[in-house]
Write a protein that holds these residues in place. Structure first.
Motif, PDB file in Angstrom:
ATOM      1  N   PHE A 185       0.834  -1.200   0.000  1.00  0.00           N
ATOM      2  CA  PHE A 185       0.000   0.000   0.000  1.00  0.00           C
ATOM      3  C   PHE A 185       0.870   1.253   0.000  1.00  0.00           C
ATOM      4  O   PHE A 185       0.678   2.156  -0.808  1.00  0.00           O
ATOM      5  N   ASP A 186       1.842   1.284   0.914  1.00  0.00           N
ATOM      6  CA  ASP A 186       2.661   2.488   1.040  1.00  0.00           C
ATOM      7  C   ASP A 186       3.478   2.750  -0.225  1.00  0.00           C
ATOM      8  O   ASP A 186       3.771   3.892  -0.561  1.00  0.00           O
ATOM      9  N   TYR A 196       2.621   1.538  -3.483  1.00  0.00           N
ATOM     10  CA  TYR A 196       1.831   1.723  -4.713  1.00  0.00           C
ATOM     11  C   TYR A 196       0.721   2.766  -4.619  1.00  0.00           C
ATOM     12  O   TYR A 196       0.402   3.409  -5.631  1.00  0.00           O
ATOM     13  N   ALA A 197       0.091   2.924  -3.456  1.00  0.00           N
ATOM     14  CA  ALA A 197      -1.066   3.824  -3.384  1.00  0.00           C
ATOM     15  C   ALA A 197      -0.754   5.251  -3.870  1.00  0.00           C
ATOM     16  O   ALA A 197      -1.492   5.790  -4.693  1.00  0.00           O
ATOM     17  N   PRO A 198       0.365   5.857  -3.407  1.00  0.00           N
ATOM     18  CA  PRO A 198       0.648   7.215  -3.898  1.00  0.00           C
ATOM     19  C   PRO A 198       0.908   7.251  -5.405  1.00  0.00           C
ATOM     20  O   PRO A 198       0.443   8.163  -6.100  1.00  0.00           O
ATOM     21  N   LEU A 242      -0.268   5.138  -7.632  1.00  0.00           N
ATOM     22  CA  LEU A 242      -1.558   4.896  -8.281  1.00  0.00           C
ATOM     23  C   LEU A 242      -2.382   6.171  -8.335  1.00  0.00           C
ATOM     24  O   LEU A 242      -2.985   6.490  -9.366  1.00  0.00           O
ATOM     25  N   LYS A 243      -2.395   6.885  -7.230  1.00  0.00           N
ATOM     26  CA  LYS A 243      -3.176   8.119  -7.188  1.00  0.00           C
ATOM     27  C   LYS A 243      -2.655   9.101  -8.226  1.00  0.00           C
ATOM     28  O   LYS A 243      -3.422   9.682  -8.996  1.00  0.00           O
ATOM     29  N   GLU A 297      -8.761   8.730  -5.212  1.00  0.00           N
ATOM     30  CA  GLU A 297      -8.597   7.950  -3.973  1.00  0.00           C
ATOM     31  C   GLU A 297      -9.610   6.812  -3.892  1.00  0.00           C
ATOM     32  O   GLU A 297      -9.306   5.748  -3.366  1.00  0.00           O
ATOM     33  N   VAL A 343      -8.089   4.179  -5.969  1.00  0.00           N
ATOM     34  CA  VAL A 343      -6.963   3.575  -5.244  1.00  0.00           C
ATOM     35  C   VAL A 343      -7.483   2.574  -4.213  1.00  0.00           C
ATOM     36  O   VAL A 343      -6.992   1.445  -4.105  1.00  0.00           O
ATOM     37  N   GLN A 344      -8.509   2.979  -3.485  1.00  0.00           N
ATOM     38  CA  GLN A 344      -9.087   2.099  -2.465  1.00  0.00           C
ATOM     39  C   GLN A 344      -9.604   0.795  -3.090  1.00  0.00           C
ATOM     40  O   GLN A 344      -9.289  -0.292  -2.604  1.00  0.00           O
ATOM     41  N   MET A 403      -6.604  -1.366  -4.365  1.00  0.00           N
ATOM     42  CA  MET A 403      -5.816  -2.021  -3.314  1.00  0.00           C
ATOM     43  C   MET A 403      -6.618  -3.154  -2.648  1.00  0.00           C
ATOM     44  O   MET A 403      -6.062  -4.200  -2.309  1.00  0.00           O
ATOM     45  N   LEU A 404      -7.929  -2.966  -2.513  1.00  0.00           N
ATOM     46  CA  LEU A 404      -8.749  -4.047  -1.943  1.00  0.00           C
ATOM     47  C   LEU A 404      -8.812  -5.235  -2.901  1.00  0.00           C
ATOM     48  O   LEU A 404      -8.798  -6.386  -2.468  1.00  0.00           O
ATOM     49  N   TRP A 420      -5.750  -7.299  -2.565  1.00  0.00           N
ATOM     50  CA  TRP A 420      -5.819  -8.177  -1.383  1.00  0.00           C
ATOM     51  C   TRP A 420      -6.719  -9.380  -1.651  1.00  0.00           C
ATOM     52  O   TRP A 420      -6.360 -10.521  -1.388  1.00  0.00           O
ATOM     53  N   ILE A 454      -1.038  -4.628 -10.929  1.00  0.00           N
ATOM     54  CA  ILE A 454      -1.755  -3.494 -10.333  1.00  0.00           C
ATOM     55  C   ILE A 454      -2.198  -2.515 -11.431  1.00  0.00           C
ATOM     56  O   ILE A 454      -3.310  -1.984 -11.394  1.00  0.00           O
TER      57      ILE A 454
END
Ligand SMILES: [Zn+2]
Lengths: 212, 216
Positions: free
Chosen positions: B60-61, B63-65, B67-68, B82, B85-86, B89-90, B93, B110
């Motif tokens: 998350f730490d 890829y999330a930024p 991805l955004k 966002e 992104v949510q 990322m879910l 998982w 991803i």
């Protein structure tokens, strides 16, 4: 399966991977990739390029709640997934999905030629075509790209022979006259940009007879 | 190295079995990184095999930024980005089981999930996807294939960074979905041919394994 000789072009695969291909073409591409390891590997290579672009993208600050929200949601039950369709006979999974799991609804175009329209809209149309062995395909015009994937039998035209798994990529209004091979009926999945316009409802070979 | 994220795992940290598993996970991560796997692959495999939350936090730490930023480049607002992104990322998982390091990098997987999600949101239609490949049940890890793909990915990133600005812009636009197939160049300047060949080897091996499984 005989070896596939005619593939999806590189730019089309890249555009498909990037999600920038109209729905009718995307269905033909997905169906071909389902049948072709070469194009599956090429698709994966483009996905890797997309991944490399993602990796190289400057990060944007994420709001602090988002991380906590996502971690909280990990234990929640996943939302219901759309039903996954399986390959059935000559139809690969994405075609079965377009058929909603049912057999095609064939409509006669005359002279044994049949079609079953899977989708038709502003961004084009995609259909199954059934051409009896030895028969010429209906003569038609189309604006822009036409993709034709063979699912059963084979056809030939000026560009060569197209067997099961082969896809013919015809840009713009190529005047091609495909003829189904003798033996087995030819079943194709064909996508066109603008709605397909048949110039005549009868196969060209038979036209002279009716002009008398 | 994982101590920071372990504080996020509030669940029953004191149970010996849980502690033992955390220790085991840590050893797996170290072992695989030593083998030459990238951190991202190691994290993703830990999520896939052990449902490792600490490893998911790392993903998350990382890829999330990115991805955004990536999603926002297509003109999507920060808030909507966002949400995407949510969802992405879910999905990572939940569908971790589908990740196959013999055929894909974490970033390509991803990227693919993100493109699908963006198309869902923007066009309200699901794009047709190829049939899933059958996976052998006891998938054995072929480290040489995974490593070779990692090296290809490394070469690819290097090639991307060395493109001339104009060409790099075209490549970025293509994969952001801003170019039609007619606008995309046949030649991207990226070593996609060798990557294709490498993935093809992986596919052939998979087909071979499936055949053996069926005949045994
Ligand atoms: Zn192909």
């Amino acid at each position: 399966m005989s070896e596939i000789r005619h593939h999806i072009s590189e730019p089309l695969i890249a555009a498909y991977v990037a999600g920038n291909v109209a729905q009718p073409y995307a269905l033909v591409i997905a169906a071909h990739v389902s049948m072709c390891e070469e194009c599956r590997a090429r698709m994966a290579a483009h996905e890797m390029a997309g991944g490399a672009v993602l990796e190289a993208t400057d990060g944007h600050v994420i709001s602090t709640d988002l991380r906590a929200q996502v971690l909280d949601a990990l234990d929640h039950a996943a939302p219901n997934e759309a039903q996954a369709y399986q390959r059935s006979g000559i139809f690969p999974a994405p075609v079965m999905e377009a058929l909603k799991g049912k057999p095609p609804k064939w409509k006669s175009l005359g002279f044994g030629v049949r079609q079953s329209i899977l989708q038709s809209g502003d961004d084009g149309s995609v259909r199954l075509l059934y051409i009896p062995a030895g028969q010429e395909m209906p003569n038609h015009s189309h604006d822009g790209l036409e993709l034709t994937l063979v699912l059963q039998g084979a056809f030939s035209d000026e560009d060569g022979r197209f067997g099961v798994g082969d896809v013919e990529v015809a840009d713009d209004d190529v005047d091609h006259a495909p003829v189904a091979e003798a033996g087995e009926a030819c079943i194709c999945l064909a996508a066109t940009g603008a709605p397909l316009k048949f110039r005549s409802w009868m196969p060209r070979l038979l036209q002279p007879l009716f002009r008398i | 190295m994982l101590t920071l994220e372990q504080s996020h795992q509030e669940t029953l940290q004191t149970e010996p079995a849980v502690l033992a598993r955390a220790q085991q996970n840590r050893e797996n991560v170290e072992q695989k990184t030593q083998q030459g796997y990238s951190e991202q692959t190691v994290w993703m495999l830990a999520v896939k095999m052990q449902r490792d939350r600490a490893a998911f936090c790392k993903l998350f730490d990382y890829y999330a930024p990115r991805l955004k930023g990536f999603v926002m480049r297509s003109g999507v607002s920060g808030a909507q980005a966002e949400e995407i992104v949510q969802d992405v990322m879910l999905t990572i998982w939940r569908k971790a089981g589908q990740f196959d390091p013999h055929r894909a990098q974490v970033s390509s997987w991803i990227y693919q999930v993100a493109r699908n999600r963006q198309i869902d949101v923007l066009r309200r239609e699901r794009r047709p996807m190829p049939e899933d490949l059958a996976e052998p049940d006891q998938a054995t890890e072929d480290a040489s294939q995974i490593l070779a793909l990692e090296q290809e990915a490394q070469r690819l990133r290097l090639a991307l960074s060395r493109l001339k600005p104009r060409q790099r812009e075209m490549v970025e636009k293509a994969y952001l979905g801003e170019l039609s197939h007619a606008e995309i160049q046949e030649e991207t300047g990226l070593p996609l041919g060798t990557i294709k060949s490498r993935i093809r080897l992986g596919l052939e091996k998979l087909r071979h394994e499936l055949k053996e499984l069926r005949s045994s």
